[in-house]
Enzyme design. Structure first.
Site, PDB file in Angstrom:
ATOM      1  N   ASP A 174     -28.575  83.229  -4.142  1.00 20.06           N
ATOM      2  CA  ASP A 174     -29.504  84.358  -4.031  1.00 20.06           C
ATOM      3  C   ASP A 174     -30.146  84.656  -5.385  1.00 20.06           C
ATOM      4  O   ASP A 174     -29.463  85.017  -6.343  1.00 20.06           O
ATOM      5  CB  ASP A 174     -28.730  85.582  -3.535  1.00 20.06           C
ATOM      6  N   SER A 225     -29.729  93.552   1.711  1.00 18.82           N
ATOM      7  CA  SER A 225     -30.454  93.777   0.472  1.00 18.82           C
ATOM      8  C   SER A 225     -30.285  95.250   0.056  1.00 18.82           C
ATOM      9  O   SER A 225     -29.159  95.690  -0.154  1.00 18.82           O
ATOM     10  CB  SER A 225     -31.917  93.380   0.640  1.00 18.82           C
ATOM     11  N   HIS A 265     -31.180  84.668  -0.409  1.00 21.71           N
ATOM     12  CA  HIS A 265     -31.250  86.088  -0.057  1.00 21.71           C
ATOM     13  C   HIS A 265     -31.406  86.216   1.453  1.00 21.71           C
ATOM     14  O   HIS A 265     -32.502  86.355   1.982  1.00 21.71           O
ATOM     15  CB  HIS A 265     -32.426  86.738  -0.785  1.00 21.71           C
TER      16      HIS A 265
END
Length: 620
Positions: free
Chosen positions: A564, A479, A596
């Protein structure tokens, strides 16, 4: 607060035996044996999650033993979470291929009468209040009417009937009920300023009682036992967030507890006795202050039975006579126990991951160093078990968020990497939460700049001490951590031998355009903290690694979930295409059934096995 720096003489200097066989990669990332224990309200039943067809599902057993019943049968994705609704019904949440549009599903304790309570396409559901004293209803929020905001509904867990109880005017980002289940508080935002809305009863209109700039945070946790005031976290007029009692009629605060060096994390509360039992915060490790003699005595009794481990009470029955106790440390995921208060008896339920030998795991040491502009940066260093602390290859594991933090405890990634001979550095760079408002604000519009410098300074601290070989450092993260990987390779190309980007942002402009709809009310705040695509075009261009791929020389491994909703797959596609066009070696893994991060067991194992081979190739 401990500000421990690394001292070489405190570390093990025993060489790793040449014939030592490393723990298989899959053992670090396979599903746990059993986890997520809970008790039914009566305490007659124990529930937990364990694998079924490689997916984590919910099982139930009588507390006294006997047959185990599987009550969910999910085979596409793990059950994301669950809770009891009375002694007869269980609620659980699930999404689809990682899209984060969660559904609330109910099932009887025996696995029958399964019903999707929120069967709406592309709608995100969440439980606002499980209404413990109501046998058939809960409160849920759904962005069914408007994908950008959520309304609150009363939901019948048997029939699925829905009734609106609070319609979002368009700016409410969160709701809070009192102890009767009435919605009495709402938090609204214009994107920059937050406003607390309060009403005495559900029949009364909401009134604004407090407005703060987003830099000041007043976060209500729960109503006091008499439903007249609020327990909250607040940094209003101070740098560190404190526990306060907030009068919603006057917005005045009474400080219950504040720590001089870190923010408070939360508080523990006895539902039966209606008292706050403890306040928690995190320095290098989790700490607590007891406000209740009964809770403190219980904690000390159990601690004495489990020496050498940290413990937490994770669940209890309605009468608070039976507890689930979890143990953990930096070397083990620990075990789960049943504690009978009256008998002062502890009964072991399971080891979470019995295939991992804690004697072979590595120590996670708190460290600190000074950034180039004078900030104290905290973090953790994990060295290979038994290794000489000299000239080691290292992986910098950058946490996501970025407004989150790494904490002490068992970290599967760090242990996996250490088992392969790498030192592992985890940095709580500026902007990491828990260190106060000034430290957080120091990250604003510093993506790829001072935030990245903090990580670079950590690497240099390790190499200057001789612990790490400066030519054998790889950067890894997910991330925001994935963004930091790309930024590190582009903006500090001489520092890293390779990089592993896991669902990371590469282009700040496209990232802003593809955020989930339910983030859009906070878009102005994101612009203030990261950058405004119009006003800060030059800054965002300079900070977006995709525009600087000409500077990337080190080999890169990119992993991405196709579905995602937070970091769109195009973030990875862009940078991979740009690097391949330049002839830079890129290994690219895309999982079509993930979002994600990789949640399915086989995908996790595939990723880390591939990562292990990639690191071995470039750090040996």
């Amino acid at each position: 607060m401990l500000r421990a720096t690394l001292i070489l003489t405190t570390l093990a200097v025993m060489a790793v035996p040449a014939n030592a066989k490393p723990t298989p990669v899959r053992d670090f990332f396979r599903n746990p044996q059993k986890v997520g224990y809970d008790l039914s309200p009566s305490g007659d039943y124990i529930s937990f999650m364990q694998p079924y067809k490689s997916r984590m599902n919910v099982f139930v057993q009588k507390r006294t033993g006997g047959a185990i019943t599987r009550v969910t049968s999910e085979t596409e994705r793990d059950v994301a979470g669950y809770a009891w609704k009375g002694d007869e019904r269980i609620l659980f949440v699930k999404d689809f291929k990682g899209d984060e549009n969660y559904h609330v599903v109910a099932v009887d304790r025996d696995g029958k009468n399964l019903k999707d309570l929120t069967p709406f396409d592309k709608v995100r559901a969440g439980i606002v209040d499980d209404l413990k004293d109501n046998p058939t209803e809960i409160l849920v929020e759904l962005n069914k009417r408007n994908p950008e905001v959520s309304d609150v509904y009363r939901l019948d867990v048997n029939t699925g009937d829905l009734k609106v109880v609070a319609e979002n005017p368009g700016n409410v980002t969160g709701w809070l009920t009192d102890h009767t289940g009435a919605i009495r508080l709402a938090m609204a935002s214009d994107g920059v300023n937050s406003t607390m809305l309060y009403r005495d009863t559900e029949a009364a209109p909401f009134k604004a009682i407090l407005t703060t700039d987003f830099r000041e945070s007043v976060g209500p946790w729960m109503f006091t036992a008499d439903n007249q005031k609020l327990y909250a976290s607040s940094n209003r007029g101070r740098d560190k967030a404190a526990v306060v009692i907030l009068d919603p009629k006057t917005a005045k605060e009474q400080v219950m507890f504040e720590h001089p060096e870190v923010d408070v994390d939360g508080l523990a509360y006895s539902e039966k006795r209606k008292v706050v039992t403890a306040i928690t915060w995190t320095t290098d490790k989790a700490e607590r202050k007891f406000l209740d003699a009964e809770a403190e005595a219980r904690y000390k009794k159990v601690m004495a039975k489990l020496p050498g481990y940290e413990i937490s009470f994770t669940a209890t029955n309605r009468e608070e006579t039976i507890y689930i106790v979890a143990t953990y440390s930096d070397r083990t995921l620990g075990s789960r126990y049943l504690y009978d208060v009256a008998k002062d008896k502890l009964t072991k339920l399971t080891d979470v991951a019995p295939w991992l030998d804690e004697k072979k795991m590595a120590e996670m040491k708190p460290i600190s160093y000074t950034s180039r502009d004078g900030l104290t940066i905290h973090g953790y260093l994990t060295l290979p078990h038994g290794a000489v602390a000299k000239n080691l290859p290292m992986v910098v594991d950058v946490h996501g968020g970025p407004w989150a933090r790494d904490s002490w405890g068992f970290d599967s990634e760090a242990q996996f990497l250490a088992s392969r001979g790498y030192a592992v550095l985890q940095v709580n760079y500026r902007g990491s939460t828990g260190y106060g408002r000034k430290f957080w604000e120091a990250s604003f519009k510093q993506w790829g700049k001072k935030m990245q410098d903090d990580i670079s300074d950590g690497v240099k601290s390790m190499t200057s001490q001789g612990i790490v070989d400066a030519k054998k450092v790889c950067i890894y993260g997910g991330s925001y951590g994935g963004y930091a990987v790309l930024a590190g390779l582009a903006f500090s190309p001489d520092l890293y031998a390779c990089g592993v980007d896991y669902v990371g942002v590469s282009n700040l402009f496209t990232f802003m355009k593809t955020i989930p709809a339910y983030w859009k009310p906070e878009l102005d705040r994101l612009h203030a903290m990261v950058g405004d695509p119009e006003k800060d075009k030059e800054l965002m261009t300079a900070a977006s690694p995709v525009f600087h791929v000409d500077k990337i020389r080190a080999p890169l491994f990119v992993a991405q979930g196709a579905n995602d909703p937070r970091v769109n797959v195009d973030e990875s596609n862009q940078v991979v295409a740009a690097l391949k066009k330049r002839g830079v070696e890129v290994q690219y893994m895309v999982k079509d059934n993930e979002g994600h991060g990789f949640h399915n067991e086989e995908n996790r194992i595939d990723f880390y096995e591939s990562m292990g081979k990639f690191l071995a190739k470039y750090l040996n």
